[in-house]
Design an enzyme around this catalytic site. Sequence first.
Site, PDB file in Angstrom:
ATOM      1  N   ARG A  40      27.401   6.627  23.785  1.00 13.55           N
ATOM      2  CA  ARG A  40      25.972   6.599  23.452  1.00 13.55           C
ATOM      3  C   ARG A  40      25.573   5.398  22.583  1.00 13.55           C
ATOM      4  NH1 ARG A  40      23.275  11.576  23.122  1.00 13.55           N
ATOM      5  NH2 ARG A  40      25.302  12.515  22.771  1.00 13.55           N
TER       6      ARG A  40
ATOM      7  N   ARG B 174      18.793  15.964  29.749  1.00 18.37           N
ATOM      8  CA  ARG B 174      19.048  16.190  28.305  1.00 18.37           C
ATOM      9  C   ARG B 174      18.024  17.116  27.632  1.00 18.37           C
ATOM     10  NH1 ARG B 174      19.492  13.102  24.494  1.00 18.37           N
ATOM     11  NH2 ARG B 174      21.415  14.006  23.688  1.00 18.37           N
TER      12      ARG B 174
ATOM     13  N   CYS C 249      10.634  23.299  40.050  1.00 19.79           N
ATOM     14  CA  CYS C 249      10.254  24.710  39.897  1.00 19.79           C
ATOM     15  C   CYS C 249      11.157  25.416  38.892  1.00 19.79           C
ATOM     16  CB  CYS C 249      10.317  25.396  41.246  1.00 19.79           C
ATOM     17  SG  CYS C 249       9.421  24.459  42.462  1.00 19.79           S
TER      18      CYS C 249
END
Length: 404
Positions: A271, A307, A338
């Site tokens: 990250r 996320r 949905c």
Amino acid sequence: MKYKKRQFYIENVSAEKIAKKFGTPSYVYSYDKIKNNINNFKKKFKTINPLICFSVKSNSNLNILSIIHKFGLGADVVSKGELLAALKAKIKPEKIVFSGVGKTIEELKFAISKKILLINTESENEIIEIEKIAKKNKKKINIGIRLNPDTDAKTLKKISTGKKENKFGLTEKKFLEVLKKYKNSKYINIICLSVHIGSQITSHIPYKNMLNVVNKIIQKSKFKFKYIDLGGGMGIQYENKFKKLNYSKYNKLIESFLIKNNSNIIFEPGRSIVGNAGYLISKIIYIKKTNSKNFVILDTAMNDLIRPALYGAKHRILPSKINETKVSKNHEFVGPICETTDKFLNVTRYQKINQKDIIVICDVGAYGMVLSSNYNLRPRPAEILVNNNSTKIITKRQKLNNII
Ligand code: LLP
């Protein structure tokens, strides 16, 4: 954030231009940001001279991996696929570590045949399998053993890995047992102690606790590990009001750890290298107004970026063009899928926006595209690399023909 003449820019290309040229939704990466993140990481940890193995799971795009290689990093991989990708990006085997709780025998054989630096094992049964392969090939294999330090990473529960109830690594007792059993093995060469307590860690304190546990276990074992692999987890600043990990403080902790233990440090950051270098550019399909809020329905969804739905993570959503008109009403940015969890962010006040406007979801370079899926039979987005004023497609938008 970079606005020029009220337009959002990634390096020297506007988000509007990218949307027009490549369509939406698209993941867009800044070459410069990746380069700067790598240089900054190297600079801040210079005194401990670590081997930096980029965690490929955070972003496995080949072009991104080539940039990682260009700036001298190795790779941390967790599957045969990631290992193949790292090698294809020309990352040298001697800079590759293989982690993961469930490597198959085929994966182990493959990694051994490629002569990577080491395999970070996570169970005795895995070591037994490696020993069998080694015996057959009459080779001695370099391994690490992953310790579960039972340390709280003080991050999101779903991305914590270092507590004893988590599946990762060996408890202190088991670690010492396994070490004793295999340290004189003819086929296994234990060269590393590895540890990784979680991801998006923004304080140095959990790392301090982790290093204390590691230090204690080394003293107890009286074993000299050539490498100590401290994993990744360095947290980034998703919102200005939050803090990010202070590298200098972490570096100081490691410096004093190394005074007691003379080993080489390995890091596995993901990250912190690519997170803030990625943007997801999307178009507003509809704005549905209700009494209590405006639903801003985007053409991107949880299948592209999971996320928020999976971890409750918050990513800033910025307009590609700024205006002065503010609307004081709850805006809920959602996707068309949905599922009620197909929701990105609630903002209580936002500038006036309209259907067909372009927006930019920030800090999605890590665990963005890699976690995308074809849910609702939606094709995966394109990936674009921006370098100064040039743009390049690094993954084509998936075609429906290829997924139906
Ligand atoms: N090393 C090991 C053994 C890991 O398990 C991980 C991440 C890393 C290194 C890299 O950690 P980083 O520096 O990127 O924090 N999908 C989640 C994050 C899962 C992290 C899994 N392991 C998210 O989107 O937040």
